[in-house]
Design an enzyme around this catalytic site. Structure first.
Site, short mmCIF file in Angstrom:
data_model
loop_
_atom_site.label_atom_id
_atom_site.label_comp_id
_atom_site.label_asym_id
_atom_site.label_seq_id
_atom_site.Cartn_x
_atom_site.Cartn_y
_atom_site.Cartn_z
N LYS A 13 -13.01 -11.06 -31.31
CA LYS A 13 -13.72 -10.13 -30.41
C LYS A 13 -13.04 -8.76 -30.40
O LYS A 13 -13.68 -7.72 -30.58
CB LYS A 13 -13.77 -10.68 -28.98
N ARG A 86 -17.58 -13.80 -18.68
CA ARG A 86 -16.96 -15.04 -19.16
C ARG A 86 -17.35 -16.24 -18.31
O ARG A 86 -16.91 -17.34 -18.58
CB ARG A 86 -15.46 -14.84 -19.07
N ARG A 125 -1.11 -13.90 -34.56
CA ARG A 125 -1.45 -12.55 -34.09
C ARG A 125 -0.20 -11.82 -33.56
O ARG A 125 0.64 -12.38 -32.89
CB ARG A 125 -2.47 -12.63 -32.95
N ARG A 158 1.69 -12.14 -27.77
CA ARG A 158 1.26 -12.32 -26.39
C ARG A 158 1.84 -13.61 -25.81
O ARG A 158 1.91 -14.62 -26.51
CB ARG A 158 -0.28 -12.38 -26.34
N ARG A 169 -6.86 -22.51 -23.38
CA ARG A 169 -7.86 -21.42 -23.42
C ARG A 169 -9.14 -21.89 -24.10
O ARG A 169 -10.25 -21.54 -23.68
CB ARG A 169 -7.27 -20.20 -24.14
P1 AP5 Z 1 -8.65 -11.02 -32.10
O1 AP5 Z 1 -9.64 -10.00 -32.54
O2 AP5 Z 1 -7.44 -10.56 -31.36
O3 AP5 Z 1 -9.43 -12.20 -31.32
P2 AP5 Z 1 -10.08 -12.22 -29.87
O4 AP5 Z 1 -11.40 -12.93 -29.98
O5 AP5 Z 1 -10.09 -10.85 -29.25
O6 AP5 Z 1 -9.05 -13.20 -29.18
P3 AP5 Z 1 -8.32 -13.15 -27.78
O7 AP5 Z 1 -7.25 -14.20 -27.90
O8 AP5 Z 1 -7.90 -11.78 -27.38
O9 AP5 Z 1 -9.46 -13.64 -26.86
P4 AP5 Z 1 -9.31 -14.26 -25.51
O10 AP5 Z 1 -10.74 -14.31 -25.11
O11 AP5 Z 1 -8.59 -15.55 -25.43
O12 AP5 Z 1 -8.34 -13.26 -24.74
P5 AP5 Z 1 -8.59 -12.09 -23.71
O13 AP5 Z 1 -7.61 -11.03 -24.00
O14 AP5 Z 1 -10.03 -11.72 -23.61
O15 AP5 Z 1 -8.23 -11.86 -33.40
C1 AP5 Z 1 -7.23 -12.87 -33.34
C2 AP5 Z 1 -6.31 -12.78 -34.58
O16 AP5 Z 1 -7.05 -13.11 -35.74
C3 AP5 Z 1 -5.73 -11.37 -34.83
O17 AP5 Z 1 -4.42 -11.52 -35.31
C4 AP5 Z 1 -6.63 -10.77 -35.90
O18 AP5 Z 1 -5.92 -9.86 -36.71
C5 AP5 Z 1 -7.08 -12.01 -36.67
N1 AP5 Z 1 -8.46 -11.97 -37.15
C6 AP5 Z 1 -9.56 -11.60 -36.43
N2 AP5 Z 1 -10.69 -11.74 -37.15
C7 AP5 Z 1 -10.28 -12.22 -38.38
C8 AP5 Z 1 -10.98 -12.58 -39.57
N3 AP5 Z 1 -12.33 -12.50 -39.67
N4 AP5 Z 1 -10.27 -13.06 -40.61
C9 AP5 Z 1 -8.92 -13.17 -40.52
N5 AP5 Z 1 -8.20 -12.84 -39.42
C10 AP5 Z 1 -8.86 -12.37 -38.35
O19 AP5 Z 1 -8.24 -12.81 -22.33
C11 AP5 Z 1 -6.90 -13.21 -22.03
C12 AP5 Z 1 -6.88 -13.87 -20.65
O20 AP5 Z 1 -7.29 -12.91 -19.64
C13 AP5 Z 1 -7.84 -15.04 -20.44
O21 AP5 Z 1 -7.27 -16.26 -20.88
C14 AP5 Z 1 -8.04 -15.01 -18.92
O22 AP5 Z 1 -6.96 -15.56 -18.23
C15 AP5 Z 1 -8.08 -13.51 -18.63
N6 AP5 Z 1 -9.44 -12.93 -18.65
C16 AP5 Z 1 -9.90 -11.99 -19.53
N7 AP5 Z 1 -11.19 -11.70 -19.26
C17 AP5 Z 1 -11.55 -12.48 -18.21
C18 AP5 Z 1 -12.77 -12.64 -17.50
N8 AP5 Z 1 -13.89 -11.95 -17.82
N9 AP5 Z 1 -12.81 -13.54 -16.48
C19 AP5 Z 1 -11.71 -14.25 -16.14
N10 AP5 Z 1 -10.52 -14.14 -16.78
C20 AP5 Z 1 -10.44 -13.26 -17.81
#
Ligand code: AP5
Length: 216
Positions: A13, A86, A125, A158, A169
């Site tokens: 994402k 979410r 990552r 992270r 997660r």
């Molecule tokens: P990356 O692009 O970083 O993936 P991502 O989908 O953004 O993953 P996240 O782990 O950030 O998502 P998340 O939803 O768990 O975390 P968030 O920060 O939203 O890619 C991952 C890796 O793969 C990278 O190293 C990249 O380089 C590599 N990669 C990507 N695409 C690739 C490809 N096609 N091929 C090869 N490599 C690739 O949330 C964190 C926490 O915050 C949650 O757990 C929760 O506690 C809280 N939170 C956030 N939003 C909310 C909400 N709306 N409601 C409640 N709690 C929330």
């Protein structure tokens, strides 16, 4: 353009929202990035969110809705949402806020990726604590190992990217966020995209869906 980009943890994402924001000149709004900033600054919201994030659970809806409502309002001319909504409740609140302004979401993209791929991506990552650039030790390494290409800052992992927390997660995603995909599917077209492949190929497939909307 107003876009929602959905997907499990590690689906890409953040990676693809950055590219989408750049291509269409819209704002990338990541709830996870905003929460991590609040934590780094030690704000009351950041302190409240910490225990949930570190456990791989969702931060309570009331905190998130307040935080994201302000961000969405400020960027109302165009944004791509990353990590929000979410829960179905968050999606309903967003729809109500948009309806009040006679606006709607132009596209919902759903990145689909296998759990095995997720684990490999997340544990590899590394990100820049200064500019937020995201790398992967194997798939998208920086030019110099462990250092951000853009500003030379040492990269960090992270705290919620350990294998145990990633499993929580993923479980949280299945239970609380997968229903958001069904919520949108019942109301509009959801663009399902296979996101297991190479990042450039995934980005090209996303642009193919969004380019016609940008020209409207
Ligand atoms: P990356 O692009 O970083 O993936 P991502 O989908 O953004 O993953 P996240 O782990 O950030 O998502 P998340 O939803 O768990 O975390 P968030 O920060 O939203 O890619 C991952 C890796 O793969 C990278 O190293 C990249 O380089 C590599 N990669 C990507 N695409 C690739 C490809 N096609 N091929 C090869 N490599 C690739 O949330 C964190 C926490 O915050 C949650 O757990 C929760 O506690 C809280 N939170 C956030 N939003 C909310 C909400 N709306 N409601 C409640 N709690 C929330």
């Amino acid at each position: 353009m107003r876009i929602v980009l959905l997907g499990a943890p590690g689906a890409g994402k953040g990676t693809h929202c950055k590219r989408v924001a750049e291509r269409y000149g819209i704002v990338h709004l990541s709830s996870g990035d905003i929460l991590r900033r609040e934590r780094a600054e030690g704000t009351p919201l950041g302190q409240q969110a910490q225990q949930y994030m570190d456990a791989g659970a969702l931060v309570p809806d009331d905190l998130i809705v307040e935080m994201m409502s302000g961000a969405v309002r400020k960027a109302s001319a165009g944004y791509v949402l990353d990590g929000f909504p979410r829960t179905v409740n968050q999606a309903e609140v967003l729809d109500r806020a948009l309806a009040q302004n006679r606006q709607e979401i132009d596209a919902v993209i759903n990145l689909q990726v296998d759990d095995r791929v997720v684990l490999e991506r997340i544990t590899g990552r590394r990100s820049c604590p200064k500019c937020g650039a995201v790398y992967h030790v194997k798939n998208m390494p920086p030019k110099v190992a462990g250092v951000c290409d853009k500003d030379g800052t040492p990269l960090v992992q992270r705290p919620d990217d350990t294998e145990g927390v990633v499993r929580n997660r993923l479980e949280t995603y299945s239970r609380q966020t997968r229903p958001v995909v069904d919520y949108y599917r019942a109301r509009r077209t959801v663009h399902d995209m296979d996101a297991n492949g190479d990042a450039d190929a995934v980005a090209a497939a996303i642009f193919q869906r969004l380019d016609p909307l940008a020209k409207r």
